[in-house]
Structure formats: C-alpha cells, structure tokens
Scaffold this motif. Structure first.
Motif, PDB file in Angstrom:
ATOM      1  N   SER A 224       0.807  -1.223   0.000  1.00 28.95           N
ATOM      2  CA  SER A 224       0.000   0.000   0.000  1.00 28.95           C
ATOM      3  C   SER A 224       0.843   1.279   0.000  1.00 28.95           C
ATOM      4  CB  SER A 224      -0.926  -0.002   1.215  1.00 28.95           C
ATOM      5  OG  SER A 224      -0.155   0.015   2.400  1.00 28.95           O
ATOM      6  N   VAL A 225       2.161   1.164   0.136  1.00 27.61           N
ATOM      7  CA  VAL A 225       3.016   2.348   0.174  1.00 27.61           C
ATOM      8  C   VAL A 225       4.025   2.276  -0.974  1.00 27.61           C
ATOM      9  CG1 VAL A 225       4.660   3.681   1.560  1.00 27.61           C
ATOM     10  CG2 VAL A 225       2.786   2.476   2.688  1.00 27.61           C
ATOM     11  N   PRO A 226       3.917   3.199  -1.937  1.00 23.65           N
ATOM     12  CA  PRO A 226       4.864   3.164  -3.048  1.00 23.65           C
ATOM     13  C   PRO A 226       6.254   3.620  -2.599  1.00 23.65           C
ATOM     14  CG  PRO A 226       3.480   5.100  -3.217  1.00 23.65           C
ATOM     15  CD  PRO A 226       2.971   4.306  -2.038  1.00 23.65           C
ATOM     16  N   ASP A 227       7.229   3.345  -3.437  1.00 25.30           N
ATOM     17  CA  ASP A 227       8.573   3.867  -3.198  1.00 25.30           C
ATOM     18  C   ASP A 227       9.159   4.242  -4.548  1.00 25.30           C
ATOM     19  OD1 ASP A 227      10.247   1.644  -4.336  1.00 25.30           O
ATOM     20  OD2 ASP A 227       9.326   0.498  -2.718  1.00 25.30           O
ATOM     21  N   CYS A 228      10.266   4.971  -4.511  1.00 29.86           N
ATOM     22  CA  CYS A 228      10.973   5.319  -5.739  1.00 29.86           C
ATOM     23  C   CYS A 228      12.454   5.479  -5.421  1.00 29.86           C
ATOM     24  CB  CYS A 228      10.398   6.588  -6.375  1.00 29.86           C
ATOM     25  SG  CYS A 228      10.639   8.098  -5.435  1.00 29.86           S
ATOM     26  N   TRP A 229      13.252   5.577  -6.472  1.00 27.90           N
ATOM     27  CA  TRP A 229      14.710   5.705  -6.328  1.00 27.90           C
ATOM     28  C   TRP A 229      15.162   7.081  -6.795  1.00 27.90           C
ATOM     29  CZ3 TRP A 229      18.352   2.411  -4.318  1.00 27.90           C
ATOM     30  CH2 TRP A 229      17.905   1.133  -3.959  1.00 27.90           C
ATOM     31  N   LEU A 230      16.146   7.610  -6.083  1.00 23.01           N
ATOM     32  CA  LEU A 230      16.757   8.889  -6.426  1.00 23.01           C
ATOM     33  C   LEU A 230      18.258   8.710  -6.567  1.00 23.01           C
ATOM     34  CD1 LEU A 230      15.061  11.111  -3.679  1.00 23.01           C
ATOM     35  CD2 LEU A 230      14.205  10.658  -5.995  1.00 23.01           C
ATOM     36  N   ARG A 231      18.858   9.517  -7.433  1.00 19.43           N
ATOM     37  CA  ARG A 231      20.318   9.670  -7.449  1.00 19.43           C
ATOM     38  C   ARG A 231      20.563  11.054  -6.857  1.00 19.43           C
ATOM     39  NH1 ARG A 231      21.558   8.934 -12.512  1.00 19.43           N
ATOM     40  NH2 ARG A 231      22.240   6.790 -12.239  1.00 19.43           N
ATOM     41  N   LEU A 232      21.260  11.092  -5.720  1.00 21.74           N
ATOM     42  CA  LEU A 232      21.429  12.320  -4.952  1.00 21.74           C
ATOM     43  C   LEU A 232      22.914  12.567  -4.729  1.00 21.74           C
ATOM     44  CD1 LEU A 232      19.827  14.448  -3.111  1.00 21.74           C
ATOM     45  CD2 LEU A 232      20.287  12.861  -1.261  1.00 21.74           C
ATOM     46  N   THR A 233      23.377  13.771  -5.082  1.00 15.83           N
ATOM     47  CA  THR A 233      24.778  14.139  -4.886  1.00 15.83           C
ATOM     48  C   THR A 233      24.851  15.326  -3.948  1.00 15.83           C
ATOM     49  OG1 THR A 233      25.361  13.347  -7.099  1.00 15.83           O
ATOM     50  CG2 THR A 233      26.916  14.853  -6.040  1.00 15.83           C
ATOM     51  N   ILE A 234      25.676  15.177  -2.906  1.00 19.27           N
ATOM     52  CA  ILE A 234      25.900  16.263  -1.951  1.00 19.27           C
ATOM     53  C   ILE A 234      27.393  16.578  -1.900  1.00 19.27           C
ATOM     54  CG2 ILE A 234      23.850  15.734  -0.585  1.00 19.27           C
ATOM     55  CD1 ILE A 234      25.678  14.358   1.475  1.00 19.27           C
ATOM     56  N   ARG A 235      27.701  17.757  -1.376  1.00 21.73           N
ATOM     57  CA  ARG A 235      29.090  18.188  -1.264  1.00 21.73           C
ATOM     58  C   ARG A 235      29.424  18.618   0.161  1.00 21.73           C
ATOM     59  NH1 ARG A 235      28.129  18.629  -6.540  1.00 21.73           N
ATOM     60  NH2 ARG A 235      29.879  18.442  -7.961  1.00 21.73           N
ATOM     61  N   GLU A 236      28.791  17.975   1.098  1.00 23.27           N
ATOM     62  CA  GLU A 236      29.076  18.169   2.514  1.00 23.27           C
ATOM     63  C   GLU A 236      28.883  16.813   3.163  1.00 23.27           C
ATOM     64  OE1 GLU A 236      26.259  20.989   4.228  1.00 23.27           O
ATOM     65  OE2 GLU A 236      24.802  20.433   2.734  1.00 23.27           O
ATOM     66  N   GLY A 237      29.086  16.702   4.448  1.00 23.08           N
ATOM     67  CA  GLY A 237      29.013  15.378   5.046  1.00 23.08           C
ATOM     68  C   GLY A 237      28.575  15.393   6.492  1.00 23.08           C
ATOM     69  N   ARG A 238      27.388  15.889   6.735  1.00 30.36           N
ATOM     70  CA  ARG A 238      26.878  15.880   8.105  1.00 30.36           C
ATOM     71  C   ARG A 238      26.416  14.479   8.489  1.00 30.36           C
ATOM     72  NH1 ARG A 238      22.836  21.013   8.090  1.00 30.36           N
ATOM     73  NH2 ARG A 238      23.967  22.250   6.566  1.00 30.36           N
TER      74      ARG A 238
END
Length: 185
Positions: free
Chosen positions: A127-141
């Motif tokens: 009952s809960v859909p999902d999806c995929w992302l390609r995510l790029t960050i330039r920090e690292g918290r």
C-alpha cells in the motif's frame, strides 16, 4: 607510495576496524580488509551500504573527508512514497535541518538500479509506493541524506553510496575491495 582502497561496505558492517560498543560483536572492516595502516576517509553508517574509501595517507584522508574540499558524494536512495518534482526541487535549493540549511543537492529520479540484494531485505509494503533517487551532496553531516529525504516527506528505505569524487563502486561486489589509483589535483 600512498594506498587507496575502494570497499563496498555491506549493510550492518561497522565502518571501523573494532567494535567496542556492544557485548555481541558486530561485523567490522577487519572482517573484510586485512591491510595494516589503512583507515576510513569519512563515515558510512551501519545501516548504509556502498563505497567506503580507506587510505594510509593522512592528507588524502582529510581531502576526501573534510567538507571544505566539497568532494561530491553520490548516493542511490530508495525512498518511501512517490517523490514529485516539487520535493526534488526543495533538495536542489537546500533544505533546513535542525543543524541548519544544507547546501543545494543534485537530485533526479531514476529507475530502480540493478543492485545486489540487501540482507536483511527492505520491508515491502503493497500500500506504500517507493521510488529511487540519485542524490549528490558536497558536505558530510551525520546521517545527512536520510535527514534530507525525511525533511521532504520521503524517508529513506535503502541508502547506497555509489561514488566519492571520481571513485565509484563499478566492479566492486559487496564485501569486496580493490586498490585504486590516486589522482592528484
């Protein structure tokens, strides 16, 4: 000559060589890498998978891990829900977290990637859909990608770091490692 190791860290492996935190030992880097003198350049949480760089060169370690060098880190992220363009635009602008606003991220929806099975598998909910992302960050918290996707209403289900700078997981199976060339810039 400096050494650089590309390790595909499996889910549930501590990103350190010893486990001092519990009475029942958890898998650590020492279960996979038998090379004295190399240390992780940055973190990758216990419940995250993918690329972890290790080196014996302190300057290189700092260049990779220190956010002031803004080395891009790209993640493949399975999120809960059907992330729409407006949500992705929030990530591109930077989102406000408890420790302040993030830098703008690069993000796009992608087809489910051809990854190895995770152990344990992600809980599937019809009952809960999902999806995929390609995510790029330039920090690292600490736990930043998870906190960013939660801030836009799409909690992270699976997080795989695919690349750091020019180094990628290409041809490195889970639990395996290989040495890489060091490109001086």
């Amino acid at each position: 000559m400096s050494r650089l190791i590309l390790f595909n860290k499996p889910y549930g492996v501590l990103p350190q060589f010893t486990d001092r935190g519990t009475t029942s030992p958890r898998p650590t880097l020492s279960d996979f890498i038998d090379m004295p003198g190399v240390y992780p350049a940055g973190r990758l949480d216990l419940d995250s998978e993918g690329l972890l760089l290790l080196t014996d060169d302190g300057r290189l370690q700092a260049r990779i891990a220190d956010p002031r060098f803004k080395m891009p880190k790209t993640y493949l992220v399975q999120v809960e829900g059907d992330a729409q363009e407006a949500s992705l635009e929030s990530l591109r602008q930077g989102v406000r977290l408890k420790d302040g606003p993030t830098r703008p991220a690069e993000v796009e929806r992608i087809a489910p990637p051809a990854l190895w099975p995770r152990d344990p598998p992600i809980r599937f909910r019809k009952s809960v859909p999902d999806c995929w992302l390609r995510l790029t960050i330039r920090e690292g918290r600490n736990r930043q990608v998870r906190r960013m996707t939660a801030a836009i209403g799409h909690p992270t289900l699976r997080l795989v770091r695919w690349s750091i700078g020019d180094w990628t997981l290409d041809d490195v199976p889970p639990g395996e490692w290989r040495e890489a060339a060091i490109v001086q810039r």
